[in-house]
Design an enzyme around this catalytic site. Sequence first.
Site, PDB file in Angstrom:
ATOM      1  CG  ASP A  60      -1.918  -1.129   1.212  1.00  0.00           C
ATOM      2  OD1 ASP A  60      -1.699  -2.112   0.472  1.00  0.00           O
ATOM      3  OD2 ASP A  60      -2.913  -1.064   1.953  1.00  0.00           O
ATOM      4  CD  GLU A  92      -1.286  -5.747   8.671  1.00  0.00           C
ATOM      5  OE1 GLU A  92      -1.461  -5.115   9.740  1.00  0.00           O
ATOM      6  OE2 GLU A  92      -1.737  -5.374   7.571  1.00  0.00           O
TER       7      GLU A  92
HETATM    8  C1  GLC Z   1      -3.161  -4.220   3.533  1.00  0.00           C
HETATM    9  C2  GLC Z   1      -2.002  -4.851   2.792  1.00  0.00           C
HETATM   10  C3  GLC Z   1      -2.533  -5.748   1.687  1.00  0.00           C
HETATM   11  C4  GLC Z   1      -3.479  -6.765   2.297  1.00  0.00           C
HETATM   12  C5  GLC Z   1      -4.554  -6.116   3.166  1.00  0.00           C
HETATM   13  C6  GLC Z   1      -5.324  -7.122   4.003  1.00  0.00           C
HETATM   14  O1  GLC Z   1      -3.918  -3.388   2.706  1.00  0.00           O
HETATM   15  O2  GLC Z   1      -1.125  -3.900   2.281  1.00  0.00           O
HETATM   16  O3  GLC Z   1      -1.488  -6.383   1.005  1.00  0.00           O
HETATM   17  O4  GLC Z   1      -4.054  -7.551   1.308  1.00  0.00           O
HETATM   18  O5  GLC Z   1      -3.984  -5.210   4.057  1.00  0.00           O
HETATM   19  O6  GLC Z   1      -4.453  -7.899   4.771  1.00  0.00           O
END
Ligand code: GLC
Length: 421
Positions: free
Chosen positions: A160, A384
Amino acid sequence: MADATTCDREARAILAKNDRGGYTVPTANLYPYQWNWDSVFAAIGFAEHDMDRAWTEIETLFRGQWSNGMVPHILFHQVDPGYFPGPDVWRGVGPIPSSGISQPPIAGTFVRWLLDRNPGAQPRARALFKPLMDWHRWFMTWRNEGGAIVVTHPWETGRDNCPDWDGPFAAIEPEGVEQYYRRDTTHVVEEERPRRYDYDRYLYLVKLGAECGWDEAQLKDTTPFRVADPTMTFTLLRSTRDLKAMAERFKEPVDEIDRWIAEMEDGSERLWNAEAGTYDCYDIRAGKHTGVVSNASFLSWYAGVGGDRMLEQFDRIAGLTKYYVPSTDPAHPAYEPKRYWRGPVWAMMNMLVATGLGEAGHVDRAKALTDNTRALISKNGFAEYFDPTNGAPAGGRDFTWTAAVWLAWASPNTGKTPWAA
Ligand code: GLC
């Protein structure tokens, strides 16, 4: 440090806890919906103990496929006010309320992976084959710039807020974005999340897409953000190779697939930044490379391109921090070890990188990366993402994909070294 059997048990419990019946959320509260590539990782985690549930995860994802072939990055199965931006902001046009962009297409690869381990489920894999082809065709039609795959929103790459977007974002004036209230920073401390400056631009790009009903032809002409990206190009190329293997098995034609592979093999060269000696992003609007060595740069082996071009960079970066692969080169000025995609280690990216390394014959490096990730998770839990300097857990906890790649890959008990399969 938890022993491996305890970690296996915890990982299964996390998948069970995040299971919403037919699909899995990445983690409660912070991400309360079905995310595209998260679900594919969830599937290989489930495959360790429940094959039927593994297939269902991917089948549910494809229920959200749009008529133009696109498979959305988020499916809003049940509205949850704890997440922003929700379905009313995105205004997706598919059969299930959704976002309007896609995510790294790893599904073809892991449908093949499931099929190899569960040949009795061939009818389920066959039923997914056409939807997968339609999705790949959507990329090759709308997101293909000379064989390099472009995104129209940073969230599409799954990385992101990585520094690759800093250049393209500096050229965007986020006009007309209404006042909004972020929810992510009520779940996670601000230092571990993207900045407000970035959020304004994320929402501006969502607004542009939603206003034109996610018309790709129109977006291609008008969006200020069109960036060719290694996550997308390399995962799509890899997944296309896996589609070819399935097509041969199902006695389906492969000519179109062969054309896609050849195009992306050529297109990968557009991501090669000779000056910086790395694969990186290429900003189509500005006509220049972004100049960042990221963990996505090392997906070239996974895609089967570039030979050992990235080996020197890999060895350099692996030696800089205790845990690797950091999402941004620690030597880059924008590196921040705790902020999301600007530095932290992501276990599921490590699995893809290790898979490619192992398949290319770099078994020692693949094994070392597996061991490093195993230590990272067993000491710090199923976060995460993690600070590369000391492994400190960051972002959301009890995270689906970290649990899933533990079970499918990093666990010494249940994990498989994919390259040796
Ligand atoms: C964030 C991450 C993305 C992922 C999402 C849900 O947006 O950057 O890669 O898919 O979270 O975990």
